[in-house]
Design an enzyme around this catalytic site. Structure first.
Site, PDB file in Angstrom:
ATOM      1  N   SER A 285       0.696  -1.113  -0.003  1.00 22.24           N
ATOM      2  CA  SER A 285      -0.083  -0.072   0.108  1.00 22.24           C
ATOM      3  C   SER A 285       0.959   1.080  -0.133  1.00 22.24           C
ATOM      4  CB  SER A 285      -0.913   0.018   1.244  1.00 22.24           C
ATOM      5  OG  SER A 285      -1.391   1.326   1.557  1.00 22.24           O
ATOM      6  N   LYS A 291       1.015  -3.139   5.093  1.00 19.02           N
ATOM      7  CA  LYS A 291       0.144  -4.267   4.214  1.00 19.02           C
ATOM      8  C   LYS A 291       0.840  -4.802   3.175  1.00 19.02           C
ATOM      9  CE  LYS A 291      -4.018  -3.448   3.881  1.00 19.02           C
ATOM     10  NZ  LYS A 291      -5.110  -2.973   3.395  1.00 19.02           N
TER      11      LYS A 291
END
Ligand code: ARG
Length: 466
Positions: A285, A291
């Site tokens: 991300s 992430k």
């Protein structure tokens, strides 16, 4: 006001026309923007047709030689990327023929003897879809192998089996992977079946009624690797069921891919951690540094949308068309091209993801035991060992589940006294069926989740693929 693209009538069919088409007419009519993808099939079909015409004495050997060589020149020009595709020439068939005329002159005009673009496009497209079916079959085989090796690695790893996405009964990782092997195996056989049915040659059906020239349709069918010529010329030029069958098979396959993709999305989440996707098949991300996103799985999950969309589009195009050819059918190609491209990409991405994926054995095992997953085993034990009718056993088990739930513990954590307070027939032996490994090992019915059974199915598939 629209402009005419050119004042002159079409060189291929313009004999009865005084003026050329309006630019908008040309734009809606042309398919060269997409059907140029059929160039190899078009040239192959034309070469087979010319050879047959010469063999039948319909054109001279010299003309055939000039046509054959000229077509190879066209082929190399297209492959080298310096072929001048022209919208005014509508489609791949007329672009190739027109260029052939520039290269070899007069003999080019004899190629279209005993042929129409109607049987030509039907032939080209069948050849193209047949190649794609072969590619999809190979892609599915690769995917099956990837699922099979996952299954083999974790044939006896326990995990929760779900219904309603609620923990149901423990199963094995191998069993779960083999479920997809079965699905992809059926997908593969659907493409194999479709391939068999589509492998008939429309060439020589001409515009719709056949031809008065003494052609040999068996010879062209054979030269193009078809099993036989199609038996009805109207059918040959007007049906696209082979494309519909390809798209339907693709849509079913895309549903299977989408379901597996969805499981990978769920399983790779922080809440599950059943699997870890490789870096090669994940993305990060731009704002949240922690992430690791399963984008490939999500995109595979979405592909069914456009693939089913393509199938629906062509079904709607074809319904209600009177025999034989109508220009509506030119709309078949983009749908099939798009569906085929995306299916191939989804198959390759799923194979890559599955090959790289790590199943987290400990997480799977820990989850397998939670959620009262062996409640059915307890009920089955009461039937088998204590002679209770299944309905009564179900009730007793339900009471025990409620008892455990109230204490915040799992079934195997209840004491024998507690269990006997619900049903005195329960003995210490009950604990042998409550463990998840015991549970899966006991599911020995054919096709069941017991590791022995899973290994049998793995061996069967290895034989099939050998
Ligand atoms: N480009 C056309 C198609 O894809 C080729 C056949 C044209 N036939 C005709 N009668 N206009 O369908």
């Amino acid at each position: 006001m629209t402009e005419q693209s050119d004042n002159s009538a079409n060189a291929m069919w313009g004999g009865r026309f005084a003026a050329g088409p309006d630019a908008i007419m040309e734009a809606i009519n042309a398919s060269i923007g997409f059907d140029k993808r059929l160039y190899a099939q078009d040239i192959r079909g034309s070469r087979a047709h010319a050879a047959m015409l010469a063999a039948q004495g319909i054109i001279s050997p010299n003309d055939e030689k000039a046509i054959g060589e000229g077509l190879l020149t066209v082929l190399s020009e297209i492959e080298a990327g310096d072929f001048p595709f022209k919208t005014a020439l509508e489609d791949i068939h007329m672009n190739v023929e027109s260029r052939l005329k520039e290269i070899i002159g007069e003999p080019a005009g004899r190629l279209h003897t005993a042929r129409s673009r109607n049987d030509q496009v039907a032939t080209d497209f069948r050849l193209w879809v047949r190649d794609q079916a072969d590619a999809v079959i190979a892609g599915l085989e690769q995917l099956i192998r990837a699922a099979l090796s996952q299954a083999e690695k974790g044939a006896d790893w326990v995990m929760p089996g779900f219904t309603h996405l609620q923990t149901a009964q423990p199963v094995t990782w191998g069993h779960h992977m083999m479920a997809y092997v079965e699905m992809f195996g059926r997908d593969k056989s659907r493409f194999e079946d479709a391939r068999k049915r589509m492998n008939e040659s429309p060439l020589g059906a001409a515009a719709l009624a056949g031809t008065s020239f003494p052609i040999d349709r068996h010879a062209t069918a054979e030269a193009l690797g078809f099993d036989r010529p199609m038996a009805n010329s109207l059918d040959a030029v007007s049906d696209r069921d082979f494309a519909l069958e390809f798209l339907s098979s693709a849509a079913i396959c895309a549903v299977h891919l989408s379901r597996l993709a969805e499981e990978l999305v769920i399983w790779s989440s922080a809440q599950f951690r059943f699997v870890t996707l490789s870096d090669r098949f994940s993305t990060g991300s731009s704002i949240m540094p922690q992430k690791k996103n399963p984008d490939a799985a999500e995109l595979i999950r979405a592909k069914i949308g456009r693939i089913l969309g393509a199938a629906v589009a062509l079904f709607v195009v074809m319904k209600g068309l009177p025999l034989a050819y109508s220009k509506d059918m030119q709309e078949d190609k983009e749908q099939v091209f798009d569906a085929a491209d995306n299916l191939m990409l989804a198959l390759a991405a799923m194979s890559g993801m599955l090959t790289d994926l790590t199943a987290n054995r400990d997480k799977l095992e820990a989850a397998a035991g939670s959620g009262f997953s062996t409640a059915t085993d307890l009920a089955d034990w009461l039937v088998r060992e204590a002679g209770l009718p299944f309905r009564d056993a179900h009730h007793v088990t339900g009471t025990l589940v409620a008892m455990a739930e109230k204490q915040g513990i799992d079934l195997p954590d209840l004491t024998l006294d507690e269990m006997q307070s619900v049903n005195p027939a329960i003995t210490q032996d009950i604990f042998t069926v409550l463990g998840v490994h015991n549970s899966v090992a006991s599911r020995q019915s054919y096709g069941g989740t017991a590791p022995d059974q899973v290994r049998k199915q793995i061996a069967r598939w290895k034989d099939i693929l050998a």
